[in-house]
Enzyme design. Structure first.
Site, PDB file in Angstrom:
ATOM      1  N   SER A 189      28.673 -36.177   5.688  1.00 38.62           N
ATOM      2  CA  SER A 189      29.378 -35.032   6.290  1.00 38.62           C
ATOM      3  C   SER A 189      30.182 -35.450   7.508  1.00 38.62           C
ATOM      4  O   SER A 189      30.808 -34.608   8.159  1.00 38.62           O
ATOM      5  CB  SER A 189      28.370 -33.950   6.670  1.00 38.62           C
ATOM      6  OG  SER A 189      27.372 -34.483   7.525  1.00 38.62           O
ATOM      7  N   HIS A 204      49.093   8.452   3.809  1.00 34.75           N
ATOM      8  CA  HIS A 204      49.552   8.123   2.442  1.00 34.75           C
ATOM      9  C   HIS A 204      50.926   7.460   2.467  1.00 34.75           C
ATOM     10  O   HIS A 204      51.667   7.526   1.498  1.00 34.75           O
ATOM     11  CB  HIS A 204      49.608   9.376   1.560  1.00 34.75           C
ATOM     12  CG  HIS A 204      48.382  10.230   1.641  1.00 34.75           C
ATOM     13  ND1 HIS A 204      47.301  10.063   0.803  1.00 34.75           N
ATOM     14  CD2 HIS A 204      48.049  11.241   2.492  1.00 34.75           C
ATOM     15  CE1 HIS A 204      46.367  10.942   1.115  1.00 34.75           C
ATOM     16  NE2 HIS A 204      46.790  11.668   2.147  1.00 34.75           N
ATOM     17  N   SER A 249      65.891 -18.299   4.543  1.00 32.28           N
ATOM     18  CA  SER A 249      65.690 -18.630   3.140  1.00 32.28           C
ATOM     19  C   SER A 249      66.524 -19.857   2.815  1.00 32.28           C
ATOM     20  O   SER A 249      67.592 -20.057   3.394  1.00 32.28           O
ATOM     21  CB  SER A 249      66.131 -17.440   2.280  1.00 32.28           C
ATOM     22  OG  SER A 249      66.539 -17.878   1.005  1.00 32.28           O
ATOM     23  N   LYS A 256      69.035 -14.070   5.009  1.00 27.17           N
ATOM     24  CA  LYS A 256      67.635 -13.649   5.149  1.00 27.17           C
ATOM     25  C   LYS A 256      67.002 -13.999   6.492  1.00 27.17           C
ATOM     26  O   LYS A 256      67.250 -15.053   7.055  1.00 27.17           O
ATOM     27  CB  LYS A 256      66.778 -14.300   4.048  1.00 27.17           C
ATOM     28  CG  LYS A 256      67.008 -13.771   2.650  1.00 27.17           C
ATOM     29  CD  LYS A 256      66.696 -12.295   2.472  1.00 27.17           C
ATOM     30  CE  LYS A 256      65.220 -11.987   2.522  1.00 27.17           C
ATOM     31  NZ  LYS A 256      64.512 -12.476   1.326  1.00 27.17           N
ATOM     32  N   GLU A 287      53.333 -12.287   7.432  1.00 32.35           N
ATOM     33  CA  GLU A 287      52.961 -12.454   6.016  1.00 32.35           C
ATOM     34  C   GLU A 287      51.857 -13.494   5.858  1.00 32.35           C
ATOM     35  O   GLU A 287      50.905 -13.314   5.098  1.00 32.35           O
ATOM     36  CB  GLU A 287      54.178 -12.887   5.196  1.00 32.35           C
ATOM     37  CG  GLU A 287      55.179 -11.777   4.958  1.00 32.35           C
ATOM     38  CD  GLU A 287      56.405 -12.299   4.233  1.00 32.35           C
ATOM     39  OE1 GLU A 287      56.597 -11.931   3.078  1.00 32.35           O
ATOM     40  OE2 GLU A 287      57.175 -13.079   4.831  1.00 32.35           O
ATOM     41  N   GLN A 308      24.453 -28.193   4.672  1.00 31.48           N
ATOM     42  CA  GLN A 308      25.571 -29.017   5.133  1.00 31.48           C
ATOM     43  C   GLN A 308      26.912 -28.383   4.751  1.00 31.48           C
ATOM     44  O   GLN A 308      27.922 -28.641   5.383  1.00 31.48           O
ATOM     45  CB  GLN A 308      25.442 -30.423   4.529  1.00 31.48           C
ATOM     46  CG  GLN A 308      26.460 -31.404   5.041  1.00 31.48           C
ATOM     47  CD  GLN A 308      26.061 -32.838   4.733  1.00 31.48           C
ATOM     48  OE1 GLN A 308      25.118 -33.380   5.315  1.00 31.48           O
ATOM     49  NE2 GLN A 308      26.741 -33.451   3.805  1.00 31.48           N
ATOM     50  N   LYS A 360      29.463 -25.969   7.216  1.00 25.76           N
ATOM     51  CA  LYS A 360      30.378 -26.329   8.298  1.00 25.76           C
ATOM     52  C   LYS A 360      31.845 -26.097   7.994  1.00 25.76           C
ATOM     53  O   LYS A 360      32.567 -25.516   8.808  1.00 25.76           O
ATOM     54  CB  LYS A 360      30.147 -27.774   8.717  1.00 25.76           C
ATOM     55  CG  LYS A 360      28.920 -27.856   9.574  1.00 25.76           C
ATOM     56  CD  LYS A 360      28.350 -29.221   9.676  1.00 25.76           C
ATOM     57  CE  LYS A 360      26.862 -29.126   9.863  1.00 25.76           C
ATOM     58  NZ  LYS A 360      26.119 -28.631   8.665  1.00 25.76           N
TER      59      LYS A 360
HETATM   60  N1  ARG Z   1      24.427 -33.393   8.028  1.00 29.20           N
HETATM   61  C1  ARG Z   1      23.310 -32.534   7.909  1.00 29.20           C
HETATM   62  C2  ARG Z   1      23.745 -31.054   7.859  1.00 29.20           C
HETATM   63  O1  ARG Z   1      24.843 -30.797   8.088  1.00 29.20           O
HETATM   64  C3  ARG Z   1      22.394 -32.723   9.066  1.00 29.20           C
HETATM   65  C4  ARG Z   1      20.982 -32.426   8.763  1.00 29.20           C
HETATM   66  C5  ARG Z   1      20.476 -33.377   7.756  1.00 29.20           C
HETATM   67  N2  ARG Z   1      19.065 -33.232   7.565  1.00 29.20           N
HETATM   68  C6  ARG Z   1      18.455 -33.742   6.514  1.00 29.20           C
HETATM   69  N3  ARG Z   1      17.176 -33.580   6.435  1.00 29.20           N
HETATM   70  N4  ARG Z   1      19.129 -34.367   5.563  1.00 29.20           N
HETATM   71  O2  ARG Z   1      22.976 -30.184   7.571  1.00 29.20           O
END
Ligand code: ARG
Length: 460
Positions: free
Chosen positions: A28, A161, A282, A288, A295, A327, A330
């Protein structure tokens, strides 16, 4: 069978190396590295606490501080070498710390897990993002108040309306948008109350056997209190869902706002002129001027609501406690905050330059018999029952339609044919000015009332 990669996380337990694709698939770091500063902040608090309870010596603690400071500088200068092998932001920083300061770096993770660490980081990150979002909201609100003040007397048609209903002032309409944002800010502030509870100390899921001082870490990190239950702490993402829900509502508001701007900027309405700097041309039609910014904001509202649904689906079947599913929280969360900040910024910077085409608004309010209700109210004041007045005015409107005239353009004799109660004072209330000025109660559209609402809003 390949030998274990000794640099790799948890490697001692494994006889085989992680598959190269799986390594990338499970990592990640590409996206969670944006929480690096929060991760360092959390580690500083954790190390402070570990030292206070005697797990780290002062020397070790200080060397951790120095190492983390170095890492912070490396990250800020773009010199930090992020590595997919280290999987995520937490392991990358810890590995670098150990490389920098040696064995003390390996002690930092005592009594902590990435599960409580990541939950803490997200909360710290989101809390800061919400402050930025609130400051953009404030700027947009200030812009709306200024525009509402200069347009307090501007008369336009009010719609239901999307049909002309009753005259309103443009200032009043702008203050409606202002009110939506008041509620949005309250929702964000409410969300912060639950973000401000600290998961750190829950460790992997069951807490830790060390005599940790969670009040100290909570205080150091500016949380109001430590969380109550370790299992809940590592698995809870309600706060992210609440934030994304609030963001979806804000985006829905901005989208409605956008829709009106797009309509009003069209040649058919021609109520406003959007600033050139916020429109584009445009590639084929030289004439335009497209309202791209509203938008795009309208379009992005769908994207944010999509993130809300993603997070709800992410959580809905997870057993306690932490699962790797988390994970996936995020990217939707970060994109929600980014999108929201950008859209609020675009609006905060565009609204001060919106130009009202007052004559066009006025002309439009003159069409569609916008003062018909005022005539009915007039008859009621003269003693007629409202339902009868409604009927009488309906007949007058029909005459206006047939002869292509507004109610104010019918003669007194013509009006009196519908009711003898009508006298020549009727023309005061049939005017657009008379109509808006009559609505002076709290929440009404009268220019003076709008100015009062603006004043109150400024005081708050
Ligand atoms: N990168 C992981 C997350 O975003 C961190 C926690 C990982 N924990 C684990 N037991 N693999 O959740």
């Amino acid at each position: 069978m390949t030998t274990a990669n000794k640099d790799k996380l948890s490697s001692a337990r494994f006889a085989q190396q992680t598959d190269a694709f799986v390594e990338v698939f499970t990592a990640s770091v590409d996206f969670d590295q944006r929480m690096a500063l929060q991760d360092i902040q959390g580690s500083i608090a954790h190390a402070t606490m570990l030292c206070k309870i005697g797990i780290l010596t002062e020397l070790e603690r200080d060397s951790i501080f120095t190492g983390l400071e170095t890492i912070k500088t490396e990250i800020e200068n773009g010199e930090f070498q992020w590595s997919v092998q280290q999987e995520d932001v937490h392991m990358n920083i810890e590995a670098r710390l150990t490389a920098l300061i040696g064995v003390a770096g390996k002690k930092l993770h005592t009594g902590r897990s990435r599960n409580d660490q990541v939950a803490t980081d997200i909360r710290l990150y989101l809390r800061a993002e919400i402050q930025t979002i609130i400051s953009w909201l404030n700027q947009l609100q200030a812009a709306l108040l200024n525009l509402a003040e200069s347009e307090a007397d501007t008369i336009m048609p009010g719609f239901t309306h999307l049909q002309v209903a009753q005259p309103v002032t443009f200032g009043h309409h702008l203050m409606a948008w202002f009110e939506m944002l008041v509620r949005d800010k309250e929702r964000l502030e409410d969300c912060v109350k639950r973000i401000n509870v600290m998961p750190l100390g829950a460790a992997a899921l069951a807490g830790t056997s060390y005599p940790i001082d969670r009040h100290l870490t909570a205080e150091l990190l500016g949380f109001t209190r430590p969380s109550n239950n370790s299992l809940d702490s590592v698995s809870d993402r309600d706060f992210a869902i609440e934030f994304t829900a609030t963001a979806s509502i804000i985006m829905m508001h901005l989208s409605r706002f956008s829709e009106e701007l797009v309509l009003w900027a069209s040649a058919q309405f021609a109520f406003i002129e959007l600033p050139d700097a916020f429109c584009t041309g445009s590639s084929i039609m030289p004439q335009k001027k497209n309202p791209d910014v509203p938008e795009l904001v309208r379009g992005k509202s769908g994207r944010v609501t999509g993130h809300l649904v993603s997070l709800l689906m992410l959580m809905k079947s997870q057993p306690l406690a932490y699962n790797k599913d988390n994970q996936e929280d995020k990217e939707p969360l970060f994109d929600t905050a980014d999108t929201l900040k950008d859209c609020l910024r675009a609006f905060a910077e565009m609204v001060p330059h919106i130009e009202a085409k007052r004559e066009n608004m006025y002309k439009a309010a003159k069409q569609g018999f916008a003062t018909a209700t005022d005539l009915a109210d007039y008859l009621v004041r003269k003693g007629m029952a409202f339902r009868d007045a409604h009927e009488v005015v309906g007949l007058a409107v029909r005459l206006g339609l047939e002869s292509k005239r507004d109610l104010s353009e019918l003669s007194l004799a013509e009006l009196q044919a519908f009711s003898e109660m009508i006298t020549d004072d009727v023309f005061d209330i049939l005017s657009l000015e008379g109509s808006v000025n009559a609505r002076q109660h709290i929440g009404g559209t009268a220019p003076d009332t709008v100015r009062l609402a603006i004043k109150k809003a400024r005081q708050q």
